[in-house]
Scaffold this active site. Structure first.
Site, mmCIF file in Angstrom:
data_model
loop_
_atom_site.group_PDB
_atom_site.id
_atom_site.type_symbol
_atom_site.label_atom_id
_atom_site.label_comp_id
_atom_site.label_asym_id
_atom_site.label_seq_id
_atom_site.Cartn_x
_atom_site.Cartn_y
_atom_site.Cartn_z
ATOM 1 N N GLU A 127 49.889 96.697 58.299
ATOM 2 C CA GLU A 127 50.302 97.528 57.157
ATOM 3 C C GLU A 127 51.697 98.086 57.463
ATOM 4 O O GLU A 127 52.129 98.063 58.620
ATOM 5 C CB GLU A 127 49.307 98.680 56.965
ATOM 6 C CG GLU A 127 47.920 98.169 56.637
ATOM 7 C CD GLU A 127 46.921 99.290 56.334
ATOM 8 O OE1 GLU A 127 47.291 100.477 56.436
ATOM 9 O OE2 GLU A 127 45.782 98.934 55.989
ATOM 10 N N PRO A 128 52.356 98.637 56.459
ATOM 11 C CA PRO A 128 53.716 99.135 56.704
ATOM 12 C C PRO A 128 53.779 100.127 57.883
ATOM 13 O O PRO A 128 54.735 100.126 58.646
ATOM 14 C CB PRO A 128 54.086 99.816 55.382
ATOM 15 C CG PRO A 128 53.284 99.079 54.352
ATOM 16 C CD PRO A 128 51.996 98.685 55.022
ATOM 17 N N ASN A 129 52.737 100.964 58.049
ATOM 18 C CA ASN A 129 52.771 101.947 59.147
ATOM 19 C C ASN A 129 51.747 101.674 60.236
ATOM 20 O O ASN A 129 51.407 102.553 61.021
ATOM 21 C CB ASN A 129 52.561 103.365 58.576
ATOM 22 C CG ASN A 129 53.746 103.769 57.726
ATOM 23 O OD1 ASN A 129 54.906 103.611 58.128
ATOM 24 N ND2 ASN A 129 53.476 104.220 56.512
ATOM 25 N N ARG A 243 46.236 83.893 69.392
ATOM 26 C CA ARG A 243 47.270 83.951 70.442
ATOM 27 C C ARG A 243 47.387 82.625 71.189
ATOM 28 O O ARG A 243 48.481 82.244 71.611
ATOM 29 C CB ARG A 243 46.953 85.094 71.413
ATOM 30 C CG ARG A 243 47.323 86.410 70.811
ATOM 31 C CD ARG A 243 46.780 87.613 71.524
ATOM 32 N NE ARG A 243 47.114 88.780 70.711
ATOM 33 C CZ ARG A 243 46.601 89.982 70.877
ATOM 34 N NH1 ARG A 243 45.718 90.216 71.818
ATOM 35 N NH2 ARG A 243 46.974 90.971 70.084
ATOM 36 N N HIS A 338 74.491 73.104 74.072
ATOM 37 C CA HIS A 338 75.211 72.546 72.913
ATOM 38 C C HIS A 338 76.576 73.215 72.709
ATOM 39 O O HIS A 338 77.338 72.794 71.822
ATOM 40 C CB HIS A 338 74.393 72.731 71.625
ATOM 41 C CG HIS A 338 73.305 71.711 71.445
ATOM 42 N ND1 HIS A 338 72.198 71.630 72.241
ATOM 43 C CD2 HIS A 338 73.160 70.710 70.529
ATOM 44 C CE1 HIS A 338 71.417 70.649 71.832
ATOM 45 N NE2 HIS A 338 71.987 70.067 70.799
ATOM 46 N N GLU A 363 51.035 88.295 65.988
ATOM 47 C CA GLU A 363 49.730 88.192 66.675
ATOM 48 C C GLU A 363 49.765 88.954 68.006
ATOM 49 O O GLU A 363 49.190 88.530 69.005
ATOM 50 C CB GLU A 363 49.297 86.730 66.799
ATOM 51 C CG GLU A 363 49.248 86.099 65.400
ATOM 52 C CD GLU A 363 48.329 84.923 65.208
ATOM 53 O OE1 GLU A 363 47.397 84.761 65.997
ATOM 54 O OE2 GLU A 363 48.554 84.185 64.237
ATOM 55 N N GLY A 364 50.470 90.071 67.973
ATOM 56 C CA GLY A 364 50.608 90.931 69.155
ATOM 57 C C GLY A 364 51.931 90.698 69.840
ATOM 58 O O GLY A 364 52.239 89.573 70.257
ATOM 59 N N SER A 366 54.993 91.019 72.735
ATOM 60 C CA SER A 366 54.927 90.812 74.191
ATOM 61 C C SER A 366 54.457 92.082 74.891
ATOM 62 O O SER A 366 53.690 92.023 75.860
ATOM 63 C CB SER A 366 56.307 90.397 74.726
ATOM 64 O OG SER A 366 56.579 89.078 74.335
HETATM 65 C C1 LIG Z 1 56.807 86.198 60.181
HETATM 66 C C2 LIG Z 1 55.675 87.152 60.411
HETATM 67 C C3 LIG Z 1 54.382 86.758 60.056
HETATM 68 C C4 LIG Z 1 53.315 87.649 60.222
HETATM 69 N N1 LIG Z 1 52.067 87.283 59.787
HETATM 70 C C5 LIG Z 1 51.064 88.206 59.790
HETATM 71 C C6 LIG Z 1 49.807 87.921 59.171
HETATM 72 O O1 LIG Z 1 49.566 86.811 58.653
HETATM 73 N N2 LIG Z 1 48.864 88.904 59.139
HETATM 74 C C7 LIG Z 1 49.072 90.129 59.698
HETATM 75 O O2 LIG Z 1 48.173 90.974 59.637
HETATM 76 N N3 LIG Z 1 50.259 90.429 60.308
HETATM 77 C C8 LIG Z 1 51.249 89.512 60.350
HETATM 78 N N4 LIG Z 1 52.472 89.804 60.928
HETATM 79 C C9 LIG Z 1 52.681 91.144 61.496
HETATM 80 C C10 LIG Z 1 52.815 91.158 63.006
HETATM 81 O O3 LIG Z 1 51.587 90.863 63.611
HETATM 82 C C11 LIG Z 1 53.385 92.538 63.385
HETATM 83 O O4 LIG Z 1 54.744 92.545 62.979
HETATM 84 C C12 LIG Z 1 53.254 92.824 64.866
HETATM 85 O O5 LIG Z 1 51.908 93.031 65.208
HETATM 86 C C13 LIG Z 1 54.080 94.065 65.295
HETATM 87 O O6 LIG Z 1 53.841 95.149 64.453
HETATM 88 P P1 LIG Z 1 55.100 95.943 63.835
HETATM 89 O O7 LIG Z 1 55.998 94.952 63.235
HETATM 90 O O8 LIG Z 1 54.585 97.033 62.983
HETATM 91 O O9 LIG Z 1 55.838 96.563 65.099
HETATM 92 P P2 LIG Z 1 55.502 97.956 65.834
HETATM 93 O O10 LIG Z 1 54.054 98.027 66.143
HETATM 94 O O11 LIG Z 1 56.112 99.069 65.052
HETATM 95 O O12 LIG Z 1 56.303 97.780 67.174
HETATM 96 C C14 LIG Z 1 57.700 98.031 67.326
HETATM 97 C C15 LIG Z 1 58.045 97.894 68.807
HETATM 98 O O13 LIG Z 1 57.350 98.890 69.564
HETATM 99 C C16 LIG Z 1 56.567 98.283 70.581
HETATM 100 N N5 LIG Z 1 55.338 99.047 70.797
HETATM 101 C C17 LIG Z 1 54.456 99.497 69.858
HETATM 102 N N6 LIG Z 1 53.440 100.120 70.447
HETATM 103 C C18 LIG Z 1 53.662 100.073 71.790
HETATM 104 C C19 LIG Z 1 52.953 100.543 72.952
HETATM 105 N N7 LIG Z 1 51.785 101.180 72.859
HETATM 106 N N8 LIG Z 1 53.496 100.313 74.148
HETATM 107 C C20 LIG Z 1 54.662 99.639 74.270
HETATM 108 N N9 LIG Z 1 55.374 99.174 73.228
HETATM 109 C C21 LIG Z 1 54.873 99.374 71.999
HETATM 110 C C22 LIG Z 1 56.284 96.867 70.059
HETATM 111 O O14 LIG Z 1 55.947 95.979 71.104
HETATM 112 C C23 LIG Z 1 57.612 96.542 69.391
HETATM 113 O O15 LIG Z 1 58.537 96.124 70.355
HETATM 114 C C24 LIG Z 1 53.547 88.925 60.810
HETATM 115 C C25 LIG Z 1 54.841 89.284 61.203
HETATM 116 C C26 LIG Z 1 55.891 88.427 60.999
HETATM 117 C C27 LIG Z 1 57.274 88.874 61.392
#
Ligand SMILES: Cc1cc2nc3c(=O)[nH]c(=O)nc-3n(C[C@H](O)[C@H](O)[C@H](O)COP(=O)(O)OP(=O)(O)OC[C@H]3O[C@@H](n4cnc5c(N)ncnc54)[C@H](O)[C@@H]3O)c2cc1C
Length: 379
Positions: A127-129, A243, A338, A363-364, A366
Site C-alpha cells: 500500500e502507499p504507506n 523470492r 561496452h 518481493e522484499g 535486500s
Molecule cells: C515494479 C514493481 C512491481 C511490484 N509488484 C508488486 C506486486 O505485484 N504486489 C505487491 O504487493 N507489491 C509489489 N511491489 C511493491 C514492492 O514489493 C515494494 O516496493 C517493496 O516491498 C518495498 O516497499 P516500499 O517501496 O514501500 O519501500 P519501503 O518499505 O518504504 O522501504 C524504503 C527503504 O527503507 C528500507 N527499510 C524499510 N524498513 C526497513 C527496516 N526495518 N530495516 C532496514 N531497512 C528498512 C527498505 O529496504 C528500502 O531501502 C512492486 C514494486 C515495484 C517497484
C-alpha cells in the site's frame, strides 16, 4: 551430491529458451520502448502451458516441480524480464496461493482459468504507506451480511490492468493489526474497484504495474482465501516462493548481460586488438561467471528444498539477496565493458542495467532479506 539437472528439467528449460529466443528477446527492446507487452505474447505463453506451470494436470496445468519451473523462468527473464515478472506473479504467487490455501470450490473455479490463460492473476499486498512493513496495511474488509466490503488502496500491483483476479490482503479484524489480516479474492470489474494508470517505470517497462483502489467494494465471503485473520502468514509464505522466482529472474538478466559483454569484448578493438585481450576486461568476465554460477546454485538449492518439503524460507532469502545483488553488479560491469555504447539504448545492456535494479526492491528489499537471514541466524 548430483548437481546435474534431470532430463525433464532440461526439456522444459530448453523449450522455454527456444520461446524466449524466438518471441521475447527479439521484441524486448520494442516492449521496453512502447511500455507494453502485447496480449498475443501472453496468449502464446498460455497456449504452451506456461500459465499453469505448477498447477496440477487435473486443473489443466503442467504440474512441474519448483526446480523445473525456476529453470524455465530464468530463460524467460533472459529473453524479457518484464514478461517474466508477469508470469512469475501469476504462477508463483497467485496460482500457488489458490493451490495451497483454496477450498475445492475455489480451486475448481479459478485454477483451470488461470492455467489456460483465460485470466491472469495479481497479488495486492503493498500500500502507499505499507511496503517493507507489510503488516501495517490499512485496507479494510468489513462484514456485511454474506459479503465483505473492501475499502483502501493497493499500490505497485504487477498485472494490475490485465488481471482477471486479484488476491487482496486486507484487515478483517482491524484492532488485531497483522494478526487481523485476511486474503480475499476480488474478481475484475467488481463494483467499487478501480484500476489506476500504468506506472512509468525505470525498467521492466513492458510489465503492467498499477494502483488498485477499493471504495465500498463488495465481494462474497466465500471469496476468503485460507483462514480468516491468517492472511499475513499466507502473504509471507507466498513471498518465500516468489523470492526464489525473483532470484531466477536476476540470474536470467545477469546471464543475458554477461553473454552480451563476452560478445562485445571480442568484437570491440582498441589499441589494435580486441578488448577481451586486456586482463582488466577478461577478469571482469571471470568475476561475472563466478557470481552467476553461485547465484544459480543458490536459487536451485532453494527450489530443491521447496520441492522436497524442507524449510526454505531463509534459503529463498539468501538466494534472492545474493542473486539480485550479483545481477546488479554484473549488469553494471557489462555496461562498463561496452564503454560509451553501454549507455546507449541500441545496446541491450542498457536495458538489463535498468531491469536488474528492481530485483533488489520487490518481493522484499535486500534489507528485508537481511532481516530474515539475520533473524534465522540469531534465533
Ligand atoms: C515494479 C514493481 C512491481 C511490484 N509488484 C508488486 C506486486 O505485484 N504486489 C505487491 O504487493 N507489491 C509489489 N511491489 C511493491 C514492492 O514489493 C515494494 O516496493 C517493496 O516491498 C518495498 O516497499 P516500499 O517501496 O514501500 O519501500 P519501503 O518499505 O518504504 O522501504 C524504503 C527503504 O527503507 C528500507 N527499510 C524499510 N524498513 C526497513 C527496516 N526495518 N530495516 C532496514 N531497512 C528498512 C527498505 O529496504 C528500502 O531501502 C512492486 C514494486 C515495484 C517497484
Amino acid at each position: 551430491m548430483d548437481f546435474r539437472l534431470s532430463e525433464d528439467n532440461e526439456l522444459i528449460r530448453d523449450a522455454a529458451r527456444e520461446f524466449a529466443e524466438k518471441r521475447l528477446f527479439p521484441n524486448a527492446e520494442k516492449f521496453d520502448e512502447e511500455g507494453d507487452i502485447p496480449h498475443e505474447i501472453y496468449q502464446e505463453l498460455a497456449e504452451l502451458g506456461y500459465f499453469g506451470m505448477m498447477v496440477p494436470e487435473k486443473y489443466g496445468g503442467m504440474e512441474l516441480d519448483n526446480l523445473t519451473y525456476i529453470c524455465a523462468m530464468e530463460e524467460f527473464a533472459r529473453g524479457c524480464a518484464g514478461a517474466m515478472i508477469s508470469l512469475s506473479v501469476h504462477n508463483s504467487l497467485v496460482c500457488e496461493a489458490i493451490l495451497q490455501y483454496g477450498t475445492d470450490e475455489q480451486k475448481e473455479k479459478y485454477l483451470p482459468k488461470l492455467a489456460s490463460g483465460e485470466i491472469m492473476g495479481a497479488y495486492c499486498l503493498t500500500e502507499p504507506n505499507s511496503g517493507t512493513d507489510a503488516g501495517s496495511l490499512k485496507t479494510t474488509a468489513a462484514e456485511s451480511g454474506d459479503n465483505f466490503v473492501l475499502n483502501g488502496t493497493k499500490t505497485f500491483v504487477t498485472n494490475g490492468g490485465i488481471a482477471g483476479i486479484y488476491l487482496v490482503f486486507t484487515l478483517t479484524s482491524k484492532e488485531a493489526g497483522s494478526k487481523g489480516i485476511s486474503c480475499i479474492i476480488v474478481e475484475k470489474d467488481t463494483k467499487g474497484m478501480s484500476i489506476g494508470a500504468k506506472e512509468k517505470k525505470m525498467g521492466l517497462k513492458g510489465s503492467d504495474t498499477r494502483e488498485i483502489s477499493f471504495d465500498d467494494c463488495e465481494v462474497p465471503q466465500s471469496n476468503l482465501l485460507g483462514e480468516r485473520d491468517k492472511g499475513f502468514k499466507i502473504a509471507l509464505s507466498l513471498l518465500a516462493n516468489g523470492r526464489i522466482g525473483v532470484g531466477s529472474q536476476a540470474v536470467g538478466i545477469a546471464q543475458a548481460a554477461y553473454e552480451e559483454a563476452i560478445k562485445y569484448s571480442k568484437e570491440r578493438e582498441q589499441f589494435g586488438q580486441p578488448i577481451c585481450n586486456f586482463q582488466a576486461i577478461a577478469f571482469k568476465l571471470a568475476d561475472m561467471k563466478v557470481r552467476i554460477d553461485a547465484s544459480r546454485l543458490l536459487v536451485h538449492r532453494a527450489a530443491w528444498l521447496k520441492d522436497n518439503d524442507m524449510p526454505h524460507s531463509t534459503e529463498a532469502s539468501v538466494a534472492k539477496l545474493y542473486a539480485t545483488q550479483s545481477a546488479n553488479w554484473v549488469c553494471n560491469e557489462a555496461v562498463q565493458i561496452h564503454g560509451g555504447y553501454g549507455y546507449i539504448k541500441e545496446y541491450a545492456v542498457e536495458r538489463y542495467f535498468r531491469d536488474a535494479r528492481v530485483t533488489e526492491i520487490y518481493e522484499g528489499t535486500s534489507e528485508a532479506q537481511k532481516i530474515v537471514i539475520s533473524r534465522a541466524i540469531l534465533k
